[in-house]
Motif scaffolding. Structure first.
Motif, PDB file in Angstrom:
ATOM      1  N   GLU A 222      35.618  42.986  43.865  1.00 38.19           N
ATOM      2  CA  GLU A 222      37.006  43.357  44.774  1.00 38.19           C
ATOM      3  C   GLU A 222      37.131  42.491  46.024  1.00 38.19           C
ATOM      4  OE1 GLU A 222      35.657  47.325  45.497  1.00 38.19           O
ATOM      5  OE2 GLU A 222      35.583  47.860  43.270  1.00 38.19           O
ATOM      6  N   ARG A 223      35.970  41.913  46.576  1.00 40.38           N
ATOM      7  CA  ARG A 223      36.396  41.113  47.716  1.00 40.38           C
ATOM      8  C   ARG A 223      36.834  39.976  47.374  1.00 40.38           C
ATOM      9  NH1 ARG A 223      30.625  42.694  50.186  1.00 40.38           N
ATOM     10  NH2 ARG A 223      30.190  40.416  50.121  1.00 40.38           N
ATOM     11  N   ILE A 224      36.652  39.360  46.258  1.00 44.89           N
ATOM     12  CA  ILE A 224      37.208  38.089  45.785  1.00 44.89           C
ATOM     13  C   ILE A 224      38.831  38.269  45.520  1.00 44.89           C
ATOM     14  CG2 ILE A 224      37.305  36.508  43.995  1.00 44.89           C
ATOM     15  CD1 ILE A 224      34.440  36.572  43.856  1.00 44.89           C
ATOM     16  N   ALA A 225      38.947  39.408  44.736  1.00 48.32           N
ATOM     17  CA  ALA A 225      40.272  39.747  44.419  1.00 48.32           C
ATOM     18  C   ALA A 225      41.067  40.030  45.724  1.00 48.32           C
ATOM     19  CB  ALA A 225      40.291  40.969  43.691  1.00 48.32           C
ATOM     20  N   GLU A 226      40.624  40.598  46.915  1.00 44.03           N
ATOM     21  CA  GLU A 226      41.151  40.817  48.017  1.00 44.03           C
ATOM     22  C   GLU A 226      41.435  39.609  48.884  1.00 44.03           C
ATOM     23  OE1 GLU A 226      40.270  43.479  52.004  1.00 44.03           O
ATOM     24  OE2 GLU A 226      38.664  42.776  50.840  1.00 44.03           O
ATOM     25  N   TYR A 227      40.421  38.589  48.778  1.00 44.22           N
ATOM     26  CA  TYR A 227      40.745  37.461  49.346  1.00 44.22           C
ATOM     27  C   TYR A 227      41.850  36.788  48.963  1.00 44.22           C
ATOM     28  CZ  TYR A 227      39.608  32.826  51.697  1.00 44.22           C
ATOM     29  OH  TYR A 227      39.663  31.701  52.458  1.00 44.22           O
ATOM     30  N   ALA A 228      42.064  36.631  47.477  1.00 45.77           N
ATOM     31  CA  ALA A 228      43.124  35.926  46.716  1.00 45.77           C
ATOM     32  C   ALA A 228      44.227  36.508  47.315  1.00 45.77           C
ATOM     33  CB  ALA A 228      42.689  35.991  45.305  1.00 45.77           C
ATOM     34  N   HIS A 229      44.620  37.744  47.252  1.00 42.89           N
ATOM     35  CA  HIS A 229      45.560  38.417  47.639  1.00 42.89           C
ATOM     36  C   HIS A 229      45.983  38.058  49.006  1.00 42.89           C
ATOM     37  CE1 HIS A 229      48.504  41.853  47.964  1.00 42.89           C
ATOM     38  NE2 HIS A 229      48.050  42.008  49.157  1.00 42.89           N
ATOM     39  N   ASN A 230      44.913  38.120  50.060  1.00 44.85           N
ATOM     40  CA  ASN A 230      45.541  37.883  51.205  1.00 44.85           C
ATOM     41  C   ASN A 230      45.887  36.579  51.565  1.00 44.85           C
ATOM     42  OD1 ASN A 230      44.646  40.466  52.274  1.00 44.85           O
ATOM     43  ND2 ASN A 230      42.633  39.687  52.751  1.00 44.85           N
ATOM     44  N   ASN A 231      45.516  35.437  50.438  1.00 38.36           N
ATOM     45  CA  ASN A 231      46.145  34.204  50.372  1.00 38.36           C
ATOM     46  C   ASN A 231      47.251  33.867  49.648  1.00 38.36           C
ATOM     47  OD1 ASN A 231      44.277  32.103  52.283  1.00 38.36           O
ATOM     48  ND2 ASN A 231      42.731  33.942  51.282  1.00 38.36           N
ATOM     49  N   ALA A 232      47.777  34.964  48.957  1.00 42.13           N
ATOM     50  CA  ALA A 232      49.110  34.780  48.346  1.00 42.13           C
ATOM     51  C   ALA A 232      48.896  34.456  47.038  1.00 42.13           C
ATOM     52  CB  ALA A 232      50.327  34.521  48.950  1.00 42.13           C
ATOM     53  N   TRP A 233      47.417  34.407  46.585  1.00 38.02           N
ATOM     54  CA  TRP A 233      47.326  33.663  45.428  1.00 38.02           C
ATOM     55  C   TRP A 233      47.192  34.744  44.197  1.00 38.02           C
ATOM     56  CZ3 TRP A 233      42.300  31.475  47.703  1.00 38.02           C
ATOM     57  CH2 TRP A 233      42.314  30.275  48.477  1.00 38.02           C
ATOM     58  N   GLU A 234      48.065  34.768  43.357  1.00 38.14           N
ATOM     59  CA  GLU A 234      48.203  35.739  42.077  1.00 38.14           C
ATOM     60  C   GLU A 234      47.402  35.082  41.074  1.00 38.14           C
ATOM     61  OE1 GLU A 234      51.489  38.156  39.236  1.00 38.14           O
ATOM     62  OE2 GLU A 234      52.149  36.261  40.834  1.00 38.14           O
ATOM     63  N   ILE A 235      46.406  35.823  40.636  1.00 37.42           N
ATOM     64  CA  ILE A 235      45.545  35.495  39.708  1.00 37.42           C
ATOM     65  C   ILE A 235      45.807  35.709  38.304  1.00 37.42           C
ATOM     66  CG2 ILE A 235      42.940  35.804  38.719  1.00 37.42           C
ATOM     67  CD1 ILE A 235      41.893  36.055  41.577  1.00 37.42           C
ATOM     68  N   LEU A 236      45.994  34.819  37.548  1.00 37.07           N
ATOM     69  CA  LEU A 236      46.259  34.941  36.084  1.00 37.07           C
ATOM     70  C   LEU A 236      45.404  35.354  35.112  1.00 37.07           C
ATOM     71  CD1 LEU A 236      49.322  32.344  35.469  1.00 37.07           C
ATOM     72  CD2 LEU A 236      49.537  34.827  35.869  1.00 37.07           C
ATOM     73  N   ALA A 237      44.158  34.699  35.462  1.00 36.61           N
ATOM     74  CA  ALA A 237      42.856  34.901  34.530  1.00 36.61           C
ATOM     75  C   ALA A 237      41.929  34.213  35.164  1.00 36.61           C
ATOM     76  CB  ALA A 237      43.038  34.195  33.219  1.00 36.61           C
ATOM     77  N   VAL A 238      40.708  34.999  35.095  1.00 36.15           N
ATOM     78  CA  VAL A 238      39.485  34.741  35.516  1.00 36.15           C
ATOM     79  C   VAL A 238      38.673  33.886  34.300  1.00 36.15           C
ATOM     80  CG1 VAL A 238      37.084  35.243  36.137  1.00 36.15           C
ATOM     81  CG2 VAL A 238      39.007  36.747  36.933  1.00 36.15           C
ATOM     82  N   LEU A 239      38.481  32.648  34.525  1.00 39.61           N
ATOM     83  CA  LEU A 239      38.170  31.832  33.444  1.00 39.61           C
ATOM     84  C   LEU A 239      36.465  31.603  33.360  1.00 39.61           C
ATOM     85  CD1 LEU A 239      40.393  28.727  34.429  1.00 39.61           C
ATOM     86  CD2 LEU A 239      40.898  30.564  32.891  1.00 39.61           C
ATOM     87  N   HIS A 240      35.779  31.811  34.388  1.00 38.56           N
ATOM     88  CA  HIS A 240      34.469  31.745  34.524  1.00 38.56           C
ATOM     89  C   HIS A 240      33.844  32.607  35.653  1.00 38.56           C
ATOM     90  CE1 HIS A 240      30.443  29.782  33.719  1.00 38.56           C
ATOM     91  NE2 HIS A 240      30.478  29.804  35.118  1.00 38.56           N
ATOM     92  N   ARG A 241      32.710  33.306  35.278  1.00 32.07           N
ATOM     93  CA  ARG A 241      32.082  34.153  36.439  1.00 32.07           C
ATOM     94  C   ARG A 241      30.762  33.449  36.504  1.00 32.07           C
ATOM     95  NH1 ARG A 241      35.266  37.855  33.870  1.00 32.07           N
ATOM     96  NH2 ARG A 241      36.542  39.033  35.169  1.00 32.07           N
ATOM     97  N   GLU A 242      30.135  33.440  37.699  1.00 34.99           N
ATOM     98  CA  GLU A 242      28.652  33.274  38.029  1.00 34.99           C
ATOM     99  C   GLU A 242      28.309  33.886  39.281  1.00 34.99           C
ATOM    100  OE1 GLU A 242      28.427  28.856  40.360  1.00 34.99           O
ATOM    101  OE2 GLU A 242      29.712  29.017  38.340  1.00 34.99           O
TER     102      GLU A 242
END
Length: 416
Positions: A222-242
């Motif tokens: 959730e915090r990663i998604a919030e950081y992306a939103h605050n930087n105006a990065w619209e995420i189309l897909a999560v390609l990999h998780r670690e």
């Protein structure tokens, strides 16, 4: 990678970073040898990204490491409440897939075999017994299985969750953002780490330096998604998780020799061979692999002496780092821990490079301690004596907690 030798010159138990690098570098120097790697899990190399400053690695071995490197940048930036800064320090990264690709020619040549699904129940200096009862022998054996750092260490934790994402529009980063500490401070010292792979693909990693190892993956996501939103990065897909929980060496009673002469030498995380402050494991893995590669004769005694000497040198060399870590975890208020790193990244490029390389000079240490102290002086002095610190922590904890890293549950701010 399932071809198995009847008898190998070297058996390495564990197909992680340290095990694979050691086999790779040894066979570069001694191509006639045969090495068998045994991995308990279904896949060699795991699911990891490893990054490092190019100046962390000796030039000769950095050149050898090129097949592993998948991305390289001429510099990176850091952000703190008081300032932002770009550092012209070459930075590189590789991953599990590139590591496997780098050693694959050795498998194809017949000098290396990696056998997965082969858990070891007994690891001796010249023999390994598998769970199915098979006993394998070699001139020497290395134990490169992951696990807890040595019991002689008192550790804090660097825990993280990373998402490699694709954005709708270009994200605008051309170099890594190594540390963005302008985010809300939670669970100790928190920052965001970003690696740009393409114009629309990047790794976003949320990291905390914390006393505990508990990692709520959904909360970090959730915090990663919030950081992306605050930087105006619209995420189309999560390609990999670690995700991971790395140890940070706060205090260490004695060198982590890895084993007794009756046991196979340990390398990697379980031997404590990682950067004490950053948790980075690749530079130590490369240095020790290079040392083992240069041994003229591969014997159990030569291997034990080489690994033990490395452990002793590392313990002595990193005393100052462990004190810095005690300031970070035990002298600084959790919400203000970022000030320790904020103070550090204001130094010149040379000291920062030498810090990551584990090669601080006396002048570097004096520079690091100059200026306005990032923590109260009296608290810094309280944690300067490593032995006294360890005794106090031992008194505060009647028993260790059974969590990764053998962490002391009462590691925290010194107030007495």
């Amino acid at each position: 990678m399932q071809y198995t030798f009847e008898q190998a010159d070297l058996i390495i138990v564990g197909a992680g970073l340290s095990g694979l690098l050691t086999a790779w570098f040894r066979l570069i120097e001694h191509p006639a040898e045969r090495i068998l790697i045994l991995e308990a899990g279904p896949k060699a190399a795991g699911n990891h990204t490893w990054s490092f400053n190019s100046s962390d690695i000796d030039a000769h071995w950095l050149q050898r490491l090129q097949p592993f490197i998948v991305h390289h940048w001429p510099g990176y930036s850091v952000r703190f409440p008081r300032y932002s800064r770009r550092l012209p320090i070459s930075y590189a990264t590789g991953n599990s897939e590139s590591l496997l690709a780098a050693v694959r020619p050795l498998v194809q040549a017949g000098s290396l075999s990696v056998r997965t699904g082969s858990p070891a129940v007994l690891v001796e200096p010249t023999a390994v017994e598998l769970a199915d009862g098979t006993r394998l022998t070699a001139k020497a054996v290395l134990d490169a299985r992951g696990g807890r750092p040595p019991s002689s260490m008192l550790i804090g934790h660097q825990k993280f969750v990373g998402h490699r994402v694709r954005t709708r529009q270009p994200h605008g980063l051309v170099e890594p953002l190594l540390m963005d500490a302008t985010v809300e401070q939670r669970d100790g010292f928190r920052f965001i780490y970003c690696l740009p792979y393409t114009d629309t693909e990047l790794l976003i990693e949320d990291t905390c330096y914390s006393e505990n190892s508990a990692l709520n993956e959904n909360e970090f996501a959730e915090r990663i998604a919030e950081y992306a939103h605050n930087n105006a990065w619209e995420i189309l897909a999560v390609l990999h998780r670690e995700k991971g929980v790395l140890p940070i060496n706060v205090a260490q009673a004695r060198p982590a020799l890895g084993s007794r002469p009756s046991e196979a030498p340990r390398i990697g995380l379980a031997a404590g061979f990682f950067h004490p402050t950053t948790g980075y494991s690749l530079p130590d893995a490369v240095r020790l692999a290079a040392r083992i590669a240069k041994l003229p004769h591969l014997t159990r005694d030569a291997l034990f002496r080489s690994v033990s000497a490395y452990a002793r040198e590392k313990w002595q060399r990193e005393r100052f780092y462990r004190w810095l870590n005690r300031m970070l975890f035990s002298a600084a208020e959790p919400a203000h821990r970022y000030r320790v790193l904020e103070h550090f990244y204001a130094l010149g490029v040379g000291p920062i490079q030498r810090f990551y390389a584990g090669d601080l000079s006396l002048a570097d240490k004096l520079r690091l301690l100059s200026g306005r102290p990032p923590v109260p002086v009296w608290r810094a002095l309280q944690v300067i004596n490593e032995r006294k610190f360890l005794r106090r922590q031992k008194c505060r904890s009647s028993a260790p907690v059974d969590v990764p890293g053998n962490v002391n549950p009462h590691l925290g701010k010194e107030t007495d």
